[in-house]
Design a protein around this motif. Sequence first.
Motif, mmCIF file in Angstrom:
data_model
loop_
_atom_site.group_PDB
_atom_site.id
_atom_site.type_symbol
_atom_site.label_atom_id
_atom_site.label_comp_id
_atom_site.label_asym_id
_atom_site.label_seq_id
_atom_site.Cartn_x
_atom_site.Cartn_y
_atom_site.Cartn_z
ATOM 1 N N ARG A 120 9.717 1.175 -20.915
ATOM 2 C CA ARG A 120 10.259 0.486 -19.438
ATOM 3 C C ARG A 120 11.589 0.746 -19.550
ATOM 4 N NH1 ARG A 120 6.597 -2.886 -22.136
ATOM 5 N NH2 ARG A 120 4.779 -3.318 -20.828
ATOM 6 N N GLU A 121 12.444 0.600 -20.744
ATOM 7 C CA GLU A 121 13.848 0.625 -20.528
ATOM 8 C C GLU A 121 14.146 2.158 -20.136
ATOM 9 O OE1 GLU A 121 12.410 -2.496 -23.394
ATOM 10 O OE2 GLU A 121 11.772 -0.309 -23.061
ATOM 11 N N ALA A 122 13.662 3.181 -20.433
ATOM 12 C CA ALA A 122 13.773 4.449 -20.138
ATOM 13 C C ALA A 122 13.697 4.643 -18.463
ATOM 14 C CB ALA A 122 12.907 5.530 -20.883
ATOM 15 N N VAL A 123 12.709 4.269 -18.336
ATOM 16 C CA VAL A 123 12.277 4.311 -16.569
ATOM 17 C C VAL A 123 13.371 3.595 -15.800
ATOM 18 C CG1 VAL A 123 10.862 3.864 -14.558
ATOM 19 C CG2 VAL A 123 9.878 5.050 -16.678
ATOM 20 N N ALA A 124 13.602 2.284 -16.319
ATOM 21 C CA ALA A 124 14.467 1.337 -15.675
ATOM 22 C C ALA A 124 16.147 1.856 -15.701
ATOM 23 C CB ALA A 124 14.634 -0.062 -16.305
ATOM 24 N N ALA A 125 16.398 2.381 -16.842
ATOM 25 C CA ALA A 125 17.749 3.239 -17.077
ATOM 26 C C ALA A 125 18.008 4.236 -15.728
ATOM 27 C CB ALA A 125 18.164 3.804 -18.324
ATOM 28 N N VAL A 126 17.021 5.157 -15.506
ATOM 29 C CA VAL A 126 16.991 6.032 -14.580
ATOM 30 C C VAL A 126 17.467 5.238 -13.260
ATOM 31 C CG1 VAL A 126 15.949 7.745 -13.078
ATOM 32 C CG2 VAL A 126 15.656 7.870 -15.529
ATOM 33 N N GLN A 127 16.534 4.412 -12.889
ATOM 34 C CA GLN A 127 16.741 3.696 -11.620
ATOM 35 C C GLN A 127 17.962 2.645 -11.567
ATOM 36 O OE1 GLN A 127 12.893 1.709 -12.109
ATOM 37 N NE2 GLN A 127 11.875 3.112 -10.872
ATOM 38 N N ALA A 128 18.488 2.201 -12.654
ATOM 39 C CA ALA A 128 19.815 1.462 -12.625
ATOM 40 C C ALA A 128 20.905 2.339 -12.495
ATOM 41 C CB ALA A 128 19.910 0.580 -14.000
ATOM 42 N N ALA A 129 20.874 3.497 -12.730
ATOM 43 C CA ALA A 129 21.726 4.596 -12.444
ATOM 44 C C ALA A 129 21.756 5.142 -11.005
ATOM 45 C CB ALA A 129 21.794 5.677 -13.388
ATOM 46 N N GLY A 130 20.910 4.570 -10.361
ATOM 47 C CA GLY A 130 20.666 4.971 -8.879
ATOM 48 C C GLY A 130 19.768 6.120 -8.727
ATOM 49 N N GLY A 131 19.101 6.490 -9.806
ATOM 50 C CA GLY A 131 18.186 7.619 -9.837
ATOM 51 C C GLY A 131 16.811 7.419 -9.383
ATOM 52 N N ARG A 132 16.056 8.437 -9.408
ATOM 53 C CA ARG A 132 14.719 8.057 -9.041
ATOM 54 C C ARG A 132 13.878 8.572 -10.447
ATOM 55 N NH1 ARG A 132 12.156 11.109 -5.697
ATOM 56 N NH2 ARG A 132 10.558 9.301 -4.798
ATOM 57 N N ALA A 133 12.695 7.802 -10.866
ATOM 58 C CA ALA A 133 11.912 8.242 -12.143
ATOM 59 C C ALA A 133 10.657 8.420 -11.367
ATOM 60 C CB ALA A 133 11.924 6.903 -12.806
ATOM 61 N N ILE A 134 10.293 9.870 -11.985
ATOM 62 C CA ILE A 134 8.752 9.911 -11.344
ATOM 63 C C ILE A 134 7.733 10.250 -12.635
ATOM 64 C CG2 ILE A 134 9.523 11.001 -9.242
ATOM 65 C CD1 ILE A 134 9.054 13.854 -10.220
ATOM 66 N N ALA A 135 6.600 9.723 -12.712
ATOM 67 C CA ALA A 135 5.624 10.118 -13.646
ATOM 68 C C ALA A 135 4.897 11.321 -13.277
ATOM 69 C CB ALA A 135 4.840 9.016 -14.073
ATOM 70 N N VAL A 136 4.754 12.392 -14.034
ATOM 71 C CA VAL A 136 4.133 13.617 -13.910
ATOM 72 C C VAL A 136 3.119 13.972 -14.927
ATOM 73 C CG1 VAL A 136 4.149 16.034 -13.114
ATOM 74 C CG2 VAL A 136 6.108 14.630 -12.371
ATOM 75 N N THR A 137 1.759 13.826 -14.879
ATOM 76 C CA THR A 137 0.889 13.838 -15.934
ATOM 77 C C THR A 137 -0.247 14.611 -15.612
ATOM 78 O OG1 THR A 137 -0.605 12.608 -17.208
ATOM 79 C CG2 THR A 137 -0.038 11.857 -14.864
ATOM 80 N N ALA A 138 -0.897 15.051 -16.678
ATOM 81 C CA ALA A 138 -2.321 15.816 -16.551
ATOM 82 C C ALA A 138 -3.335 14.952 -16.558
ATOM 83 C CB ALA A 138 -2.337 16.713 -17.594
ATOM 84 N N LYS A 139 -3.192 13.761 -16.434
ATOM 85 C CA LYS A 139 -4.007 12.561 -16.444
ATOM 86 C C LYS A 139 -4.574 12.466 -15.000
ATOM 87 C CE LYS A 139 -4.101 8.963 -19.221
ATOM 88 N NZ LYS A 139 -5.056 9.392 -19.721
ATOM 89 N N TYR A 140 -5.823 12.090 -14.800
ATOM 90 C CA TYR A 140 -6.368 11.730 -13.406
ATOM 91 C C TYR A 140 -5.470 10.703 -12.970
ATOM 92 C CZ TYR A 140 -10.119 10.003 -10.299
ATOM 93 O OH TYR A 140 -11.056 9.487 -9.245
#
Length: 213
Positions: A96-116
Motif C-alpha cells: 500500500r505504501e509503495a503505491v501511495a508513495a508514487v501517488q504522493a509524489a504526483g505520479g501515477r501507479a498502474i498494476a500490470v499483471t498476467a492475472k485475469y
Amino acid sequence: MAHMAYTTPPAPTVGFDLDMTLIDSRPGIHACYLALSERTGTHIDADLAITRLGPPLAEELINWFPQEQLAEMADLYRSMYPSIAIAATPAMAGAREAVAAVQAAGGRAIAVTAKYEPNAKLHLEHLGIHPDEVVGDLWAEQKAEALREHGAGIYVGDHIGDVRGARKADALSVAVATGPCSADELSAAGADVVLADLTEFPGWLAHYRPARA
C-alpha cells in the motif's frame, strides 16, 4: 549573478506487478488449486504450483491437464477464484505504501499483471490498494505494451519475466526479491535495481527522483 533554476523532475508513472509483488497470492491460489483438483478429480500438487507463480495460468495447468482441456479448466479456475482466493490473499509488506508513495509524489501507479483482469481488480479492491489503472492478462514482454501505453518509466516486479517486460518498454527495472526469483537471478536478468521487498521502495523513490533532476 545568474539565478540558478531548480526544476523538479516530472512525477513518474510506475508500473507494479501483482502476484508476489503487491499481493502474497500463494494462500489463495493454493486453496483454488485444491478446490479445482477436488472438483475435477485430477491430482494437482498445489504446494509445487505456488512455488512458480508469475507465468500465465495455462502454463501451470498444462502440468496437470491435457492440452484440449486447458481452456475449459482455466475458465473453471477463474470462476471459482473470487469466492476462494480473494479473502485468503494478504497484501505484501509495503505494498500500500509503495503505491501511495508514487501517488504522493504526483505520479501515477498502474498494476500490470498476467492475472485475469477482473480477479486482479477484486484483489486490489479487497485489500484497499488503489492504483490508477489495472491491466491484466499480460506476461513478460507483453507487459511492455501496457507500460508504453501508459508512459511508465519504472516497472516493479518479482520475476525475471517482469525484468524482460521492463526492458522491452525501455523502463527502469526495479525488482523485489519476494517471489520465486532470487536477488541474484533478478540482477543476472538485467534488473537495474534490486530491493529486498516493497518496504524499501518509498525510500528508493525519494532518492531516485532528486537524482534525476
